[in-house]
Design an enzyme around this catalytic site. Structure first.
Site, PDB file in Angstrom:
ATOM      1  CG  LEU A 137      -1.886  -1.233   1.197  1.00 53.25           C
ATOM      2  CD1 LEU A 137      -2.763  -1.241   2.437  1.00 53.25           C
ATOM      3  CD2 LEU A 137      -2.755  -1.239  -0.059  1.00 53.25           C
ATOM      4  CG  ASP A 184       4.002   3.468  -5.289  1.00 56.85           C
ATOM      5  OD1 ASP A 184       3.151   3.071  -6.105  1.00 56.85           O
ATOM      6  OD2 ASP A 184       4.887   2.737  -4.811  1.00 56.85           O
TER       7      ASP A 184
HETATM    8  P1  ADP Z   1       5.735  -0.315   1.313  1.00 54.29           P
HETATM    9  O1  ADP Z   1       5.305  -1.301   0.308  1.00 54.29           O
HETATM   10  O2  ADP Z   1       4.825  -0.273   2.490  1.00 54.29           O
HETATM   11  O3  ADP Z   1       6.001   1.027   0.715  1.00 54.29           O
HETATM   12  P2  ADP Z   1       8.590  -0.271   1.608  1.00 54.29           P
HETATM   13  O4  ADP Z   1       9.550  -1.333   1.976  1.00 54.29           O
HETATM   14  O5  ADP Z   1       8.705   0.369   0.293  1.00 54.29           O
HETATM   15  O6  ADP Z   1       7.136  -0.869   1.867  1.00 54.29           O
HETATM   16  O7  ADP Z   1       8.704   0.899   2.691  1.00 54.29           O
HETATM   17  C1  ADP Z   1       8.567   0.624   4.048  1.00 54.29           C
HETATM   18  C2  ADP Z   1       9.573   1.441   4.862  1.00 54.29           C
HETATM   19  O8  ADP Z   1       9.155   2.821   4.894  1.00 54.29           O
HETATM   20  C3  ADP Z   1       9.615   1.014   6.308  1.00 54.29           C
HETATM   21  O9  ADP Z   1      10.506  -0.051   6.516  1.00 54.29           O
HETATM   22  C4  ADP Z   1      10.079   2.286   6.989  1.00 54.29           C
HETATM   23  O10 ADP Z   1      11.466   2.454   6.859  1.00 54.29           O
HETATM   24  C5  ADP Z   1       9.397   3.368   6.167  1.00 54.29           C
HETATM   25  N1  ADP Z   1       8.095   3.715   6.771  1.00 54.29           N
HETATM   26  C6  ADP Z   1       6.886   3.633   6.189  1.00 54.29           C
HETATM   27  N2  ADP Z   1       5.902   4.034   7.030  1.00 54.29           N
HETATM   28  C7  ADP Z   1       6.504   4.382   8.167  1.00 54.29           C
HETATM   29  C8  ADP Z   1       6.059   4.869   9.443  1.00 54.29           C
HETATM   30  N3  ADP Z   1       4.758   5.077   9.717  1.00 54.29           N
HETATM   31  N4  ADP Z   1       6.990   5.125  10.385  1.00 54.29           N
HETATM   32  C9  ADP Z   1       8.296   4.927  10.148  1.00 54.29           C
HETATM   33  N5  ADP Z   1       8.778   4.469   8.995  1.00 54.29           N
HETATM   34  C10 ADP Z   1       7.918   4.186   8.010  1.00 54.29           C
HETATM   35 MG    MG Z   2       7.347   1.300  -0.923  1.00 53.26          MG
END
Ligand code: ADP
Ligand code: MG
Length: 397
Positions: A137, A184
Site C-alpha cells: 500500500l 506511488d
Molecule cells: P511499502 O510497500 O509499504 O512502501 P517499503 O519497503 O517500500 O514498503 O517501505 C517501508 C519502509 O518505509 C519502512 O521499513 C520504513 O522504513 C518506512 N516507513 C513507512 N511508514 C513508516 C512509518 N509510519 N513510520 C516509520 N517508517 C515508516
Molecule cells: Mg514502498
C-alpha cells in the site's frame, strides 16, 4: 464486525498519538504543524509503469503523519513512533546512498529538495502512520509525500504535487536506493477525494476518475511476503526489454511496450522467445485496461470495471506469472461473493495484497465472509481494508 469504508476520515487516535509524542519529545511550544499523506492501491494496470504505460491508483484512508516544527539551525531531529527511536542528522551532511531505515525516507526527501535547489531548513519531527508497512500500500511514498508537504510548509516552498512526486521518487531511487516507479508518489501527492487517478507513466498526464459511491474498494492483504519478489521483478523487466528490442526492429517508432499494438504483438511472435512473448502478451492488453476501467467507472458500469479486474488477474497469473497461491485464493473467494464486481492481485506479486470492487452497502458482510473463508485455508496474518478514495497530501494545521 468490519468497519465501513473509510472516506478520508483520518483516525483521530492516530493524530492524537503523533502530536502527544511530539510534545513529549520536543516540547509543546511553539505549537507544531501536521502534514499527512495517504497510502495507495493500484486498481488496474500492473507491470505497465516501467513499460511507459497507464496505471489507475487510488489513495486510501490510511496515512503517514509528520508532526513538525522548523528549527533555526540545520539539524533534522526525527522521532519514529513505530520504531520508538529518535535520531538526528545535519542537513548539510546528507549524501547518497543514505541507507534504508525509516529516517532515510525523511532525510532522502530533504536531500532531494536540496539537490533540486529548493529551500530546506532544520526541523524537529515525529513520524507516525497507519499504512501497513510492506503490504503493497506504499507506506514509503506516503511517508515521503507527508515529509515533502511538511518541508514545503516549513521552508516556505510552494506545494506543487507533480514536482513533489518526482522529488519523492528521486529520494527513494537515489537516497534510499529503491528502484520504484513514479505511481506511488503521484497517487499520494495528488489524488482527489472520491476519485482514482489515471496516470500516463510516459507523459505524466493525469485524469481524475470518479469512483461511484455505490462501489467500495477492499484491499485484501494475504499476509504472504516472499523474498523471491525482487529477483522475479528484475527478471520480468528484462523480458520486457528483450521483447521491446525485437518489436523495435519491426517498427522503428516503438520506444516501449506501450507502443506495441495487438497486431504488432502477433507479427513479432515468431521472433520472440516463447516466454518473452507471454510476458508481452500480458503487457500489451493490460496497458489498455486502465483507460477502459476509467471509462467504466466514469459511466457507472461497475460490472465492466469488475470484469476488467478479473481479466487483469488472469493475465498476471497465466501470462506474466507473478501471482501465487494466496493471491489466487483470496481473489477467487472474493469473486464468488455475490456483492463483488471483480478482484485481482495488485502490486508486483508473489504475495502482498489483492483488491476487490464491492457493493458499498455489502462491505462488512463481504469482509467477514472473505476473511473467514481465506483463514480456513491459509494460516497467515491476513487483513482486509475497506476503502473509498481520499485526497492526497495535505496540511492539517
Ligand atoms: P511499502 O510497500 O509499504 O512502501 P517499503 O519497503 O517500500 O514498503 O517501505 C517501508 C519502509 O518505509 C519502512 O521499513 C520504513 O522504513 C518506512 N516507513 C513507512 N511508514 C513508516 C512509518 N509510519 N513510520 C516509520 N517508517 C515508516
Ligand atoms: Mg514502498
Amino acid at each position: 464486525m468490519t468497519p465501513a469504508p473509510s472516506a478520508g476520515g483520518l483516525d483521530p487516535q492516530l493524530l492524537r498519538r503523533a502530536t502527544t509524542r511530539f510534545a513529549e519529545r520536543f516540547g509543546p511550544e511553539p505549537r507544531p504543524r501536521v502534514a499527512v499523506s495517504p497510502g495507495r492501491v493500484n486498481l488496474i494496470g500492473e507491470h505497465t509503469d516501467y513499460n511507459e504505460g497507464f496505471v489507475l491508483p487510488m489513495a486510501i484512508g490510511k496515512v503517514a503523519v509528520v508532526v513538525f516544527r522548523p528549527r533555526s539551525d540545520r539539524i533534522l531531529r526525527g522521532h519514529s513512533v513505530a520504531f520508538d527511536e529518535t535520531r538526528e542528522v545535519s542537513i548539510d551532511s546528507l549524501q547518497t546512498p543514505g541507507g534504508n531505515d525509516w529516517l532515510a525516507y525523511v532525510a532522502g526527501v530533504v536531500w532531494a529538495f536540496a539537490s533540486e535547489g529548493l529551500a530546506v531548513c532544520g526541523a524537529d519531527l515525529v513520524v507516525d502512520g497507519d499504512v501497513p508497512i510492506g503490504a503493497g500500500l506504499s507506506s514509503s511514498a506516503a511517508l515521503e509525500m507527508a515529509t515533502a508537504r511538511a518541508l514545503s510548509a516549513a521552508a516556505g516552498t510552494a506545494w506543487d504535487p507533480v514536482r513533489m512526486a518526482r522529488i519523492g521518487q528521486k529520494a527513494e531511487n537515489r537516497y534510499v536506493g529503491m528502484n520504484c516507479g513514479i505511481m506511488d508518489q503521484f497517487a499520494s501527492a495528488m489524488c482527489e477525494e472520491g476519485k482514482a487517478l489515471l496516470l500516463d507513466c510516459r507523459s505524466l498526464e493525469t485524469v481524475p476518475v470518479p469512483v461511484p459511491e455505490r462501489a467500495a474498494v477492499v484491499v485484501m492483504d494475504t499476509g504472504a511476503r516472499r523474498a523471491l519478489a525482487a529477483s522475479a521483478y528484475n527478471d520480468r523487466r528484462a523480458a520486457c526489454e528483450r521483447a521491446l528490442a525485437r518489436f523495435a526492429t519491426l517498427e522503428p517508432g516503438v520506444r516501449a511496450l506501450r507502443d506495441v499494438t495487438p497486431e504488432l504483438l502477433e507479427r513479432g511472435r515468431s521472433r520472440l522467445d516463447p516466454t518473452d512473448y507471454r510476458r508481452a502478451s500480458h503487457v500489451v492488453p493490460e496497458n489498455r485496461r486502465p483507460v477502459e476501467m476509467a471509462k467504466a467507472l466514469s459511466s457507472g458500469d461497475l460490472a465492466l470495471a469488475g470484469r476488467l479486474m478479473n481479466d487483469s488477474h488472469f493475465s498476471l497469473r497465466d501470462l506474466y506469472e507473478v501471482s501465487c497461491e494466496e493471491l489466487d485464493l483470496v481473489t477467487a473467494i472474493a469473486r464468488a461473493h455475490p456483492s463483488c464486481f471483480g478482484a485481482r492481485m495488485t502490486g508486483a506479486g508473489f504475495g502482498g495484497s489483492a483488491v476487490a470492487l464491492v457493493r458499498t452497502e455489502a462491505v462488512p458482510a463481504f469482509c467477514d465472509a472473505v476473511l473467514s473463508a481465506y483463514k480456513a485455508k491459509i494460516d497467515l496474518p491476513a487483513a482486509l481494508y475497506p476503502c473509498r478514495p481520499v485526497a492526497g497530501a495535505r496540511l492539517l494545521e
